[in-house]
Design an enzyme around this catalytic site. Structure first.
Site, PDB file in Angstrom:
ATOM      1  N   HIS A 157      16.109  16.622  26.158  1.00 43.54           N
ATOM      2  CA  HIS A 157      16.618  17.706  25.297  1.00 43.54           C
ATOM      3  C   HIS A 157      16.566  17.321  23.814  1.00 43.54           C
ATOM      4  O   HIS A 157      17.317  17.865  23.010  1.00 43.54           O
ATOM      5  CB  HIS A 157      18.053  18.101  25.661  1.00 43.54           C
ATOM      6  CG  HIS A 157      18.305  18.216  27.140  1.00 43.54           C
ATOM      7  ND1 HIS A 157      18.230  19.411  27.826  1.00 43.54           N
ATOM      8  CD2 HIS A 157      18.605  17.274  28.069  1.00 43.54           C
ATOM      9  CE1 HIS A 157      18.481  19.202  29.108  1.00 43.54           C
ATOM     10  NE2 HIS A 157      18.709  17.904  29.287  1.00 43.54           N
ATOM     11  N   SER A 278       1.678  16.799  -1.677  1.00 45.55           N
ATOM     12  CA  SER A 278       2.076  18.133  -2.089  1.00 45.55           C
ATOM     13  C   SER A 278       1.685  18.318  -3.540  1.00 45.55           C
ATOM     14  O   SER A 278       1.781  17.387  -4.342  1.00 45.55           O
ATOM     15  CB  SER A 278       3.584  18.304  -1.929  1.00 45.55           C
ATOM     16  OG  SER A 278       4.044  19.354  -2.763  1.00 45.55           O
ATOM     17  N   LYS A 284       6.087  13.760  -1.644  1.00 41.34           N
ATOM     18  CA  LYS A 284       5.708  14.181  -0.294  1.00 41.34           C
ATOM     19  C   LYS A 284       4.497  13.457   0.263  1.00 41.34           C
ATOM     20  O   LYS A 284       3.525  13.193  -0.423  1.00 41.34           O
ATOM     21  CB  LYS A 284       5.402  15.687  -0.290  1.00 41.34           C
ATOM     22  CG  LYS A 284       6.621  16.535  -0.535  1.00 41.34           C
ATOM     23  CD  LYS A 284       7.424  16.756   0.729  1.00 41.34           C
ATOM     24  CE  LYS A 284       6.854  17.928   1.489  1.00 41.34           C
ATOM     25  NZ  LYS A 284       7.634  18.200   2.697  1.00 41.34           N
ATOM     26  N   GLU A 291      -0.010  18.230  12.392  1.00 43.97           N
ATOM     27  CA  GLU A 291       0.331  19.660  12.478  1.00 43.97           C
ATOM     28  C   GLU A 291      -0.866  20.482  12.943  1.00 43.97           C
ATOM     29  O   GLU A 291      -0.731  21.404  13.756  1.00 43.97           O
ATOM     30  CB  GLU A 291       0.814  20.166  11.122  1.00 43.97           C
ATOM     31  CG  GLU A 291       2.101  19.508  10.656  1.00 43.97           C
ATOM     32  CD  GLU A 291       2.363  19.778   9.182  1.00 43.97           C
ATOM     33  OE1 GLU A 291       2.922  20.843   8.874  1.00 43.97           O
ATOM     34  OE2 GLU A 291       1.986  18.950   8.342  1.00 43.97           O
TER      35      GLU A 291
END
Ligand code: ARG
Length: 459
Positions: A157, A278, A284, A291
């Protein structure tokens, strides 16, 4: 003007829109090498069986090699009016060698031709997927070997469950990708029958030798039924099925890498080579490759759904609907291979943060099960009672804002007076994982066995 391949019964050429919807050359030119290989095998067989004169076969052979070199050299002029790769190649062959080119299509149809070309193309992709999977598995095994005894939290979970080892987690994916590999190999073995010579749908009256062309093209045998040979695309669906399941595995792992590389987890550092920055936030470092891998399953599974829908209502034998098979498979194959390669690169380059993994491994009362097991083993409590006692200890620690090993012996004994100092020996995360020696368990010794076994298999 009417078509040079089938214009005999036509007075007028096609409307521009007819040509646009009908043409597949924009994408099926990717099968040029397969188309020429199929034609060469077919021509050689027509010669060997005496259906064509040796001089014609030789002209065809040389002409096809010229066409191939033009395509590979980028000088070939593809024509939409010529519809597809099959007619583009044949028309150019005619320009080069003249009359013998017209004899190549003896005992053959575009229907068995396209099925053959597409099978050869998909077969190459299955081989590429095999190579990609093996490379990825090796990268995972290397990670597992380096961190066979590094502890980290195991989750259910996405809540801390029990400590596991980094190596165990890496090897879990090796098992998944190994099953993907076995699906790839199964699909390859099942699809490897030659459609060539099935002709339009019924076979041919020419005394062709389908065994000869099958062998020349690396097929195990000719397909046994000509109707089946030209009308099924289950091999493409199986390819997409294997790709979809593998992409799902890649996606789950990618999701973990996205989570793990976050500032909140810091389990892994992805290399600069597989990260992006970024344009506004200077700090970043984004896991874009992970992704995108996570997203690829969408289009790959989408391709499977699309082709399944194309096929599901088609009466035997060939229908033009089946021309829609290729773009789906091409796109899925390109993205599957890219996802495999990107994942392999990320895994090879990534650095696990051993300290962060270990710190997280002990958080969230991850050794509560070890404590309950100790109560069963050492004090003879029934597991359900031990579960209850441990639950009370967890509540106590939670109220105090500390971890289980931080409770004093007196605090422990206030919950159950049989508890002794020895309990602290099972509360450490290293003790916890070391004890999980059941077959397939997370103990470092078991992980090293898995690593050794896979190193042997992978070479
Ligand atoms: N371009 C066609 C395809 O991709 C080739 C087969 C065409 N056959 C035919 N009878 N129209 O399926």
């Amino acid at each position: 003007s009417s078509n040079q391949m089938w214009g005999g019964r036509f007075a007028a050429g096609p409307d521009a829109i007819m040509e646009a919807i009908n043409a597949s050359i924009g994408f099926d030119k990717r099968m040029a090498a397969q188309d020429i290989a199929g034609s060469r095998a077919h021509a050689a067989m027509l010669g060997a069986t005496g259906i064509l004169e040796p001089s014609d076969v030789e002209a065809i052979r040389e002409g096809l090699l010229t066409v191939l070199s033009e395509i590979e050299g980028g000088t070939f002029a593809f024509s939409t009016a010529l519809e597809d790769i099959h007619m583009n190649v044949e028309a150019r062959l005619k320009e080069i060698i003249g009359e013998p080119a017209g004899r190549l299509h003896t005992g053959r149809s575009r229907n068995d031709q396209v099925a053959t070309d597409f099978k050869l193309w998909v077969r190459d992709q299955l081989d590429a997927a095999e190579a990609g999977l093996l490379a990825l598995m090796k990268a995972l095994v290397a990670q597992a070997e380096a961190g066979a005894d590094w502890v980290m939290p195991g989750f259910t979970h996405l809540q801390t469950a029990q400590p596991v080892t980094w190596g165990h987690h890496m090897m879990a994916y090796v098992e998944m990708f190994a099953r993907d590999l076995s699906r790839v190999r199964d699909a390859r073995a099942r699809m490897n029958e030659s459609p060539l010579g099935a002709a339009a749908l019924a076979g041919t009256g020419f005394a062709i030798d389908r065994h000869m062309t099958a062998e020349a093209l690396g097929f195990d045998r000719p397909s046994a039924n000509s109707l089946d040979a030209v009308s099924d695309r289950d091999f493409a669906l199986e390819f997409l099925g294997a790709a979809s399941i593998c992409a799902m595995h890649l996606s789950r792992f990618a999701e973990e890498l996205v989570i793990w590389s976050s500032a909140q987890f810091r389990f892994v550092v992805l290399s600069d080579r597989f990260s992006t920055g970024s344009s506004i936030m200077p700090q970043k470092k984004n896991p874009d490759a992970a992704e995108l891998i996570r997203a690829k399953v969408g289009r790959i599974f989408g391709a499977q759904t699309a082709l399944m829908m194309v096929m599901k209502g088609l009466p035997l034998a060939y229908s033009k609907d089946m021309q829609e098979d290729k773009e789906q498979v091409f796109d899925a194959a390109d993205n599957w291979m890219l996802a495999l390669a990107a994942m392999e690169g990320m895994v090879r380059d990534m650095t696990a943060n051993r300290e962060a993994l270990e710190a997280a491994a002990g958080a969230g009362f991850s050794t509560a099960t070890d404590l309950a097991d100790w109560l069963v083993r050492e004090l003879g409590l029934p597991f359900r009672d031990a579960h209850h006692v441990t639950g009370s200890l967890v509540a106590k620690a939670e109220a105090k804002g500390c971890d289980l090993p931080d409770l004093s012996l007196a605090e422990m004994q206030s919950v159950h007076d049989g508890i002794t100092e020895a309990v602290y020996g099972v509360l450490g995360v290293h003790n916890s994982v070391a004890s999980r020696m059941s077959y397939g368990g997370t103990a470092p010794a078991r992980v090293r066995e898995q690593v050794a076994r896979w190193k042997e298999i992978l070479g």
